[in-house]
Design an enzyme around this catalytic site. Sequence first.
Site, PDB file in Angstrom:
ATOM      1  N   ASP A  13     -66.010 -23.904   7.643  1.00 34.64           N
ATOM      2  CA  ASP A  13     -65.991 -22.773   8.582  1.00 34.64           C
ATOM      3  C   ASP A  13     -64.615 -22.515   9.180  1.00 34.64           C
ATOM      4  O   ASP A  13     -64.500 -22.041  10.318  1.00 34.64           O
ATOM      5  CB  ASP A  13     -67.027 -22.990   9.718  1.00 34.64           C
ATOM      6  CG  ASP A  13     -68.416 -23.217   9.170  1.00 34.64           C
ATOM      7  OD1 ASP A  13     -68.720 -22.663   8.098  1.00 34.64           O
ATOM      8  OD2 ASP A  13     -69.204 -23.940   9.819  1.00 34.64           O
ATOM      9  N   LYS A  16     -62.219 -19.403   5.705  1.00 31.64           N
ATOM     10  CA  LYS A  16     -61.810 -19.237   4.301  1.00 31.64           C
ATOM     11  C   LYS A  16     -62.151 -17.836   3.782  1.00 31.64           C
ATOM     12  O   LYS A  16     -61.372 -17.227   3.068  1.00 31.64           O
ATOM     13  CB  LYS A  16     -62.502 -20.296   3.415  1.00 31.64           C
ATOM     14  CG  LYS A  16     -62.162 -21.729   3.794  1.00 31.64           C
ATOM     15  CD  LYS A  16     -62.944 -22.728   2.986  1.00 31.64           C
ATOM     16  CE  LYS A  16     -64.420 -22.748   3.296  1.00 31.64           C
ATOM     17  NZ  LYS A  16     -64.797 -23.220   4.643  1.00 31.64           N
ATOM     18  N   GLY A  40     -71.174 -20.461   3.985  1.00 36.31           N
ATOM     19  CA  GLY A  40     -71.357 -19.153   4.604  1.00 36.31           C
ATOM     20  C   GLY A  40     -69.976 -18.640   4.952  1.00 36.31           C
ATOM     21  O   GLY A  40     -69.350 -19.148   5.868  1.00 36.31           O
ATOM     22  N   HIS A  41     -69.480 -17.700   4.163  1.00 38.47           N
ATOM     23  CA  HIS A  41     -68.106 -17.206   4.346  1.00 38.47           C
ATOM     24  C   HIS A  41     -68.149 -15.795   4.918  1.00 38.47           C
ATOM     25  O   HIS A  41     -68.659 -14.880   4.271  1.00 38.47           O
ATOM     26  CB  HIS A  41     -67.350 -17.224   3.007  1.00 38.47           C
ATOM     27  CG  HIS A  41     -67.192 -18.614   2.445  1.00 38.47           C
ATOM     28  ND1 HIS A  41     -66.617 -18.875   1.229  1.00 38.47           N
ATOM     29  CD2 HIS A  41     -67.517 -19.822   2.965  1.00 38.47           C
ATOM     30  CE1 HIS A  41     -66.611 -20.187   1.015  1.00 38.47           C
ATOM     31  NE2 HIS A  41     -67.162 -20.776   2.051  1.00 38.47           N
ATOM     32  N   GLN A 223     -66.946 -25.311   1.887  1.00 35.82           N
ATOM     33  CA  GLN A 223     -67.003 -26.463   2.788  1.00 35.82           C
ATOM     34  C   GLN A 223     -65.593 -26.821   3.285  1.00 35.82           C
ATOM     35  O   GLN A 223     -64.747 -25.956   3.349  1.00 35.82           O
ATOM     36  CB  GLN A 223     -67.657 -27.670   2.097  1.00 35.82           C
ATOM     37  CG  GLN A 223     -69.164 -27.567   1.934  1.00 35.82           C
ATOM     38  CD  GLN A 223     -69.608 -26.678   0.772  1.00 35.82           C
ATOM     39  OE1 GLN A 223     -69.223 -26.896  -0.353  1.00 35.82           O
ATOM     40  NE2 GLN A 223     -70.407 -25.685   1.053  1.00 35.82           N
ATOM     41  N   ARG A 302     -76.769 -22.862  13.609  1.00 38.98           N
ATOM     42  CA  ARG A 302     -76.632 -23.987  14.543  1.00 38.98           C
ATOM     43  C   ARG A 302     -75.331 -23.853  15.346  1.00 38.98           C
ATOM     44  O   ARG A 302     -74.309 -23.433  14.805  1.00 38.98           O
ATOM     45  CB  ARG A 302     -76.577 -25.319  13.776  1.00 38.98           C
ATOM     46  CG  ARG A 302     -77.888 -25.708  13.132  1.00 38.98           C
ATOM     47  CD  ARG A 302     -77.746 -26.999  12.330  1.00 38.98           C
ATOM     48  NE  ARG A 302     -76.934 -26.810  11.136  1.00 38.98           N
ATOM     49  CZ  ARG A 302     -76.612 -27.794  10.295  1.00 38.98           C
ATOM     50  NH1 ARG A 302     -77.027 -29.022  10.540  1.00 38.98           N
ATOM     51  NH2 ARG A 302     -75.886 -27.550   9.232  1.00 38.98           N
ATOM     52  N   ARG A 304     -71.841 -24.908  16.646  1.00 29.39           N
ATOM     53  CA  ARG A 304     -70.864 -25.841  16.082  1.00 29.39           C
ATOM     54  C   ARG A 304     -70.287 -26.717  17.191  1.00 29.39           C
ATOM     55  O   ARG A 304     -70.071 -26.243  18.303  1.00 29.39           O
ATOM     56  CB  ARG A 304     -69.732 -25.070  15.404  1.00 29.39           C
ATOM     57  CG  ARG A 304     -70.193 -24.272  14.194  1.00 29.39           C
ATOM     58  CD  ARG A 304     -69.058 -23.425  13.630  1.00 29.39           C
ATOM     59  NE  ARG A 304     -69.507 -22.607  12.507  1.00 29.39           N
ATOM     60  CZ  ARG A 304     -68.997 -21.410  12.198  1.00 29.39           C
ATOM     61  NH1 ARG A 304     -68.020 -20.897  12.908  1.00 29.39           N
ATOM     62  NH2 ARG A 304     -69.458 -20.733  11.160  1.00 29.39           N
TER      63      ARG A 304
END
Length: 423
Positions: A13, A16, A40-41, A223, A302, A304
């Site tokens: 996260d 990217k 998830g980008h 990731q 969620r 972070r």
Amino acid sequence: MAVTLVIGAQWGDEGKGKIIDHIAQNSKFVVRFHGGNNAGHTVINKFGKFAMHLVPSGIFAPHAKTVISNGVVLDLEVLLAEIEMLAKSGIKTKGKLFISPRCHIIMPYHKILDSLCEKAKGKTKTGTTGRGIGPTYADKVSYNGIRIWDLMDKKVFSQKLKIQLFLKNKILTSLGVSPLAQKDIEKVYLAFATKIKPYIKEPYSLIHSALQKKENILLEGAQGMFLDNDWGTYPFVTASTVVAGGVTEGSGIPPKKLDQIIGVVKAYTTRVGSGPFPTELQNGIGAKLRKTGGEFGVTTGRPRRCGWFDAELIRFASQINGFTTLAITKLDVLDTFSEIKICTHYALNGKKVRYIDGDTSFLAKVKPIYRTFKGWRKSTKGITKYKDLPLEAKYYLKAIEKLINTPIKYISTGPKREEIIKL
Ligand code: GDP
Ligand code: IMO
Ligand code: MG
């Protein structure tokens, strides 16, 4: 530019998607080569705001073809939904997206096994995204995987599924879960097969002809380095190889063809899921970072975990990946802080220690040693020229460059494509 690899240098996260969308404007190919829809980008450009899980974030670039290469594991339902979502926004994928038949498929039992393993671990759970990633890669390396190629042949798919259900249903039922029916899975997956077929083409020749023509190829890492299965904070990691070396395995591009390796880092640190996090701030400052930075997972929603920038981690990341440059994102999130800290190194029992010296219980004990910087308390949002940055922000960035011993090439000052400084 030729071949550029973009790697997340923290726990994912890092932004990217934003960096890929920006660079892809000059690329002929954008390739996702590992991971799955645990990624998830986020991409925000003139077409809208998108959360990309499987289709490469370069799909919006007019001249770029996109590739999902062999290293990626595919949830076909998610992939097809993403293709449909793009179509609704006027983004064409036919003739622009190529998927390797070597990709392994995430099956319904993988997702169930993912959640059963987490449940069994209780408090020591990894905190996975629950997408079946670990069990799918486990089947891949133990020769139990089902690939797109298998799915394209009804008979082969049926045979392979039968063996897997023989094994998996024993595990599921012994753990109190109802067995899965072959008929039901076949019906759903064979329908997926028909829809996905136009996209299936081994991308090896396409990529190698682009290499020969010295066309720009952009590799989209997913990731983050510290979720790497070997070099991350095991067992609080993901199942794939995240470090630069994973490129050959995952895409077929020889290591010596990489011209640029860009490490993407946030101007602070975040992590979702469990595991050690030496600079984590479980206080008001951490909460402010979360609120200002909008730090909630793109895939699972969620919150972070947030903390200060950790130079000890990024130094290691730069070394092991061979970063040629860094891209720093979310500088603007620090705009309102009067004091900003960087962890320069770790100490344990009064001695300087390194990330590489120990396991997760060791990392849970190390003490981050901080250097404090004066905040700039001015808006950097949307700045596109380095000279327009406040002096204190320049000083903060220079300190990072020096501590990591890697030049900064991009400074992102907002989530949108054009909110960026290129050095
Ligand atoms: P990825 O998985 O590395 O692509 O990152 P994510 O998309 O999961 O999370 C990054 C978040 O930060 C997204 O919400 C982006 O829109 C946002 N973002 C990216 N760069 C910047 C930036 O420079 N400033 C701000 N404020 N937000 C950014
Ligand atoms: P992007 O590409 C942040 C984390 C999960 C969990 C661990 C294992 O958006 O940066 P998994 O589902 O892979 O078995 O979960 O890895 N994780 C990520 N964290 N960003 C990601 O992707 C992640 N992909 C996996 O939270 O801690
Ligand atoms: Mg993400």
